[in-house]
Design a protein around this motif. Sequence first.
Motif, PDB file in Angstrom:
ATOM      1  N   ARG A 128       0.898  -1.191   0.085  1.00  0.00           N
ATOM      2  CA  ARG A 128      -0.117   0.075  -0.074  1.00  0.00           C
ATOM      3  C   ARG A 128       0.789   1.109   0.187  1.00  0.00           C
ATOM      4  O   ARG A 128       1.503   1.736   1.194  1.00  0.00           O
ATOM      5  CB  ARG A 128      -0.971   0.031   1.302  1.00  0.00           C
ATOM      6  N   GLY A 129       0.831   1.658  -1.071  1.00  0.00           N
ATOM      7  CA  GLY A 129       2.158   2.809  -1.436  1.00  0.00           C
ATOM      8  C   GLY A 129       3.399   2.176  -1.096  1.00  0.00           C
ATOM      9  O   GLY A 129       3.683   1.195  -1.845  1.00  0.00           O
ATOM     10  N   ALA A 130       4.349   2.660  -0.146  1.00  0.00           N
ATOM     11  CA  ALA A 130       5.736   2.312   0.303  1.00  0.00           C
ATOM     12  C   ALA A 130       5.406   1.215   1.368  1.00  0.00           C
ATOM     13  O   ALA A 130       6.404   0.922   1.825  1.00  0.00           O
ATOM     14  CB  ALA A 130       6.552   3.229   0.429  1.00  0.00           C
ATOM     15  N   ASP A 131       4.319   0.876   1.959  1.00  0.00           N
ATOM     16  CA  ASP A 131       4.096   0.051   2.999  1.00  0.00           C
ATOM     17  C   ASP A 131       3.826  -1.383   2.828  1.00  0.00           C
ATOM     18  O   ASP A 131       3.275  -1.562   1.537  1.00  0.00           O
ATOM     19  CB  ASP A 131       2.961   0.715   3.705  1.00  0.00           C
ATOM     20  N   LYS A 164       8.899 -10.619   4.270  1.00  0.00           N
ATOM     21  CA  LYS A 164      10.059 -10.790   3.431  1.00  0.00           C
ATOM     22  C   LYS A 164       9.682 -11.275   1.943  1.00  0.00           C
ATOM     23  O   LYS A 164      10.393 -10.896   1.075  1.00  0.00           O
ATOM     24  CB  LYS A 164      10.656 -12.201   3.955  1.00  0.00           C
ATOM     25  N   ILE A 165       8.403 -11.652   1.869  1.00  0.00           N
ATOM     26  CA  ILE A 165       7.980 -12.013   0.284  1.00  0.00           C
ATOM     27  C   ILE A 165       7.673 -10.854  -0.229  1.00  0.00           C
ATOM     28  O   ILE A 165       8.127 -10.499  -1.536  1.00  0.00           O
ATOM     29  CB  ILE A 165       6.647 -12.834   0.589  1.00  0.00           C
ATOM     30  N   LEU A 166       7.186  -9.765   0.415  1.00  0.00           N
ATOM     31  CA  LEU A 166       6.933  -8.527  -0.546  1.00  0.00           C
ATOM     32  C   LEU A 166       8.094  -7.704  -0.568  1.00  0.00           C
ATOM     33  O   LEU A 166       8.295  -7.027  -1.703  1.00  0.00           O
ATOM     34  CB  LEU A 166       5.720  -7.795   0.278  1.00  0.00           C
ATOM     35  N   LEU A 167       9.019  -7.699   0.467  1.00  0.00           N
ATOM     36  CA  LEU A 167      10.433  -7.138   0.165  1.00  0.00           C
ATOM     37  C   LEU A 167      10.893  -7.814  -1.018  1.00  0.00           C
ATOM     38  O   LEU A 167      11.649  -7.198  -1.829  1.00  0.00           O
ATOM     39  CB  LEU A 167      11.238  -7.200   1.602  1.00  0.00           C
ATOM     40  N   ALA A 168      11.257  -9.259  -1.119  1.00  0.00           N
ATOM     41  CA  ALA A 168      11.745  -9.803  -1.980  1.00  0.00           C
ATOM     42  C   ALA A 168      11.276  -9.343  -3.520  1.00  0.00           C
ATOM     43  O   ALA A 168      11.901  -9.766  -4.574  1.00  0.00           O
ATOM     44  CB  ALA A 168      11.749 -11.141  -1.926  1.00  0.00           C
ATOM     45  N   GLY A 169       9.750  -9.211  -3.327  1.00  0.00           N
ATOM     46  CA  GLY A 169       9.006  -8.843  -4.594  1.00  0.00           C
ATOM     47  C   GLY A 169       9.318  -7.511  -5.162  1.00  0.00           C
ATOM     48  O   GLY A 169       8.839  -7.025  -6.204  1.00  0.00           O
ATOM     49  N   MET A 170       9.721  -6.376  -4.491  1.00  0.00           N
ATOM     50  CA  MET A 170      10.013  -5.140  -4.793  1.00  0.00           C
ATOM     51  C   MET A 170      11.606  -5.195  -5.670  1.00  0.00           C
ATOM     52  O   MET A 170      12.375  -5.865  -5.676  1.00  0.00           O
ATOM     53  CB  MET A 170      10.366  -4.380  -3.477  1.00  0.00           C
ATOM     54  N   PRO A 171      11.489  -3.914  -6.582  1.00  0.00           N
ATOM     55  CA  PRO A 171      12.811  -3.981  -7.280  1.00  0.00           C
ATOM     56  C   PRO A 171      13.730  -3.581  -6.273  1.00  0.00           C
ATOM     57  O   PRO A 171      13.475  -3.098  -5.043  1.00  0.00           O
ATOM     58  CB  PRO A 171      12.569  -2.559  -8.058  1.00  0.00           C
ATOM     59  N   GLU A 177      15.452   1.272  -0.134  1.00  0.00           N
ATOM     60  CA  GLU A 177      14.710   2.384   0.317  1.00  0.00           C
ATOM     61  C   GLU A 177      13.910   2.033   1.604  1.00  0.00           C
ATOM     62  O   GLU A 177      13.908   2.765   2.598  1.00  0.00           O
ATOM     63  CB  GLU A 177      13.898   3.288  -0.743  1.00  0.00           C
ATOM     64  N   TYR A 178      12.909   1.127   1.479  1.00  0.00           N
ATOM     65  CA  TYR A 178      12.138   0.690   2.708  1.00  0.00           C
ATOM     66  C   TYR A 178      13.052   0.397   3.968  1.00  0.00           C
ATOM     67  O   TYR A 178      12.484   1.041   4.959  1.00  0.00           O
ATOM     68  CB  TYR A 178      11.338  -0.536   2.184  1.00  0.00           C
ATOM     69  N   GLY A 183      14.625   0.382   8.780  1.00  0.00           N
ATOM     70  CA  GLY A 183      15.684  -0.303   9.709  1.00  0.00           C
ATOM     71  C   GLY A 183      15.450  -1.591   9.965  1.00  0.00           C
ATOM     72  O   GLY A 183      14.184  -2.298   9.271  1.00  0.00           O
ATOM     73  N   THR A 184      16.281  -2.457  10.694  1.00  0.00           N
ATOM     74  CA  THR A 184      15.960  -3.753  10.695  1.00  0.00           C
ATOM     75  C   THR A 184      16.242  -3.929  12.162  1.00  0.00           C
ATOM     76  O   THR A 184      17.350  -4.712  12.626  1.00  0.00           O
ATOM     77  CB  THR A 184      16.990  -4.477  10.051  1.00  0.00           C
ATOM     78  N   PRO A 185      15.468  -3.234  13.051  1.00  0.00           N
ATOM     79  CA  PRO A 185      15.572  -3.780  14.427  1.00  0.00           C
ATOM     80  C   PRO A 185      15.567  -4.942  14.864  1.00  0.00           C
ATOM     81  O   PRO A 185      14.756  -5.849  14.576  1.00  0.00           O
ATOM     82  CB  PRO A 185      14.430  -2.912  14.993  1.00  0.00           C
ATOM     83  N   PRO A 186      16.335  -5.556  16.024  1.00  0.00           N
ATOM     84  CA  PRO A 186      16.271  -6.696  16.473  1.00  0.00           C
ATOM     85  C   PRO A 186      14.915  -7.204  17.379  1.00  0.00           C
ATOM     86  O   PRO A 186      15.002  -6.438  18.370  1.00  0.00           O
ATOM     87  CB  PRO A 186      17.428  -6.843  17.326  1.00  0.00           C
TER      88      PRO A 186
END
Length: 274
Positions: A128-131, A164-171, A177-178, A183-186
Motif C-alpha cells: 500500500r504505497g511504500a508500506d 520478506k515475500i513482499l520485500l523480495a518482490g520489490m525492485p 529505500e524501505y 531499519g532492521t531492529p532486533p
Amino acid sequence: MLDDDTVTAGPAAGPAARPRRARETGVATVEKTLAVLEVVAERGGASAKEVSEVLRLPLPTTYRLLQVLVGLDYLVHLRAEKRFELGYKLDRLGVSLHRQVGVPAAVRQEVHRLHESVRAAAYYAVYRGADVVVAHVADSPAHPRLTPMSFGFHEAAHATAFGKILLAGMPAEDAAEYLDAHGTPPLTPTTITDRAALSAHLAEVSRRGLAWEREEFVPGAACAAVAVHGPAGSVVGAVAISTVDGEVDRRRAAELERALRESANRVSRWLRTG
C-alpha cells in the motif's frame, strides 16, 4: 495566561517570522491532538487527567484538545463517568479504510479457507504505497493471530514471512529505500538485522516464492508466506500463516508449504481472471 500552543510575536518579530511560527505551532497542535486520540483509544477510554499525565501536557491544554475532538465526533464525553471514549466518526473512517485497502470477497474467503484447513491463523498482505500492510486476517480462539498482527499492521517487514515475500518482490532500489526508512531492529535474538545477510536471505525467498521466519518476530511463533502474483506476473501480495514454532516439524512444514502454495495460486488466478 498563555498555554504552550499560543502564538506570540514581540516587537522584533517581522512579517516572515510570524507565519513560520504559526505553521510550526499548527503542526505541533495537530500532533498533540492526534496523540490525545491515541491515548483514549489505547486505554479504552480515559479522563482528562489521565491523558494529561500520559502526554505530560498542561491540564487546560488537554481539556481544550479533548473538547475539539468531542466537537468533531472523534470522541464522546461521558460526563457522569468523567471520561472520554472514542466517537462515532471513527467507525466511518475505519469502514472507508477497509474499502480503500479493498480485499475482494473471494480473497477473504480463500484466507478463511486456509485458516480452517491448516488450523492456523491466516493472513493476506499487500503493498500500500511504500508500506507492506496486513489487509485481512482469519483466526479463531483455538488458533489466534499474533499480537499485534491485525488489519493495518505495517511494521517489521524484515522479520515477518509476508514482509520478506513482499520485500523480495520489490525492485532492489525500492527494497533498499524501505529498509533505510524502517531499519532492521532486533525483535528477538534470531531476527536478521544485518543488511547483507538479509539481502542474501531475500534472494533465496525470491527464488523459492516462499518465506519462513521462526521466532524472528515473536518468540515461540513461526510464520510462513507465499507470493501472490497479479495479472502482469509481478508480486502483488502474500498469503501467510502463523502458528506455534514448536509444532512445526518437517512434516508439518511440508503440509503448510503445500497449503500456502495452493492458496496463493488460487488467489493469483482470481486476480488474473476476476
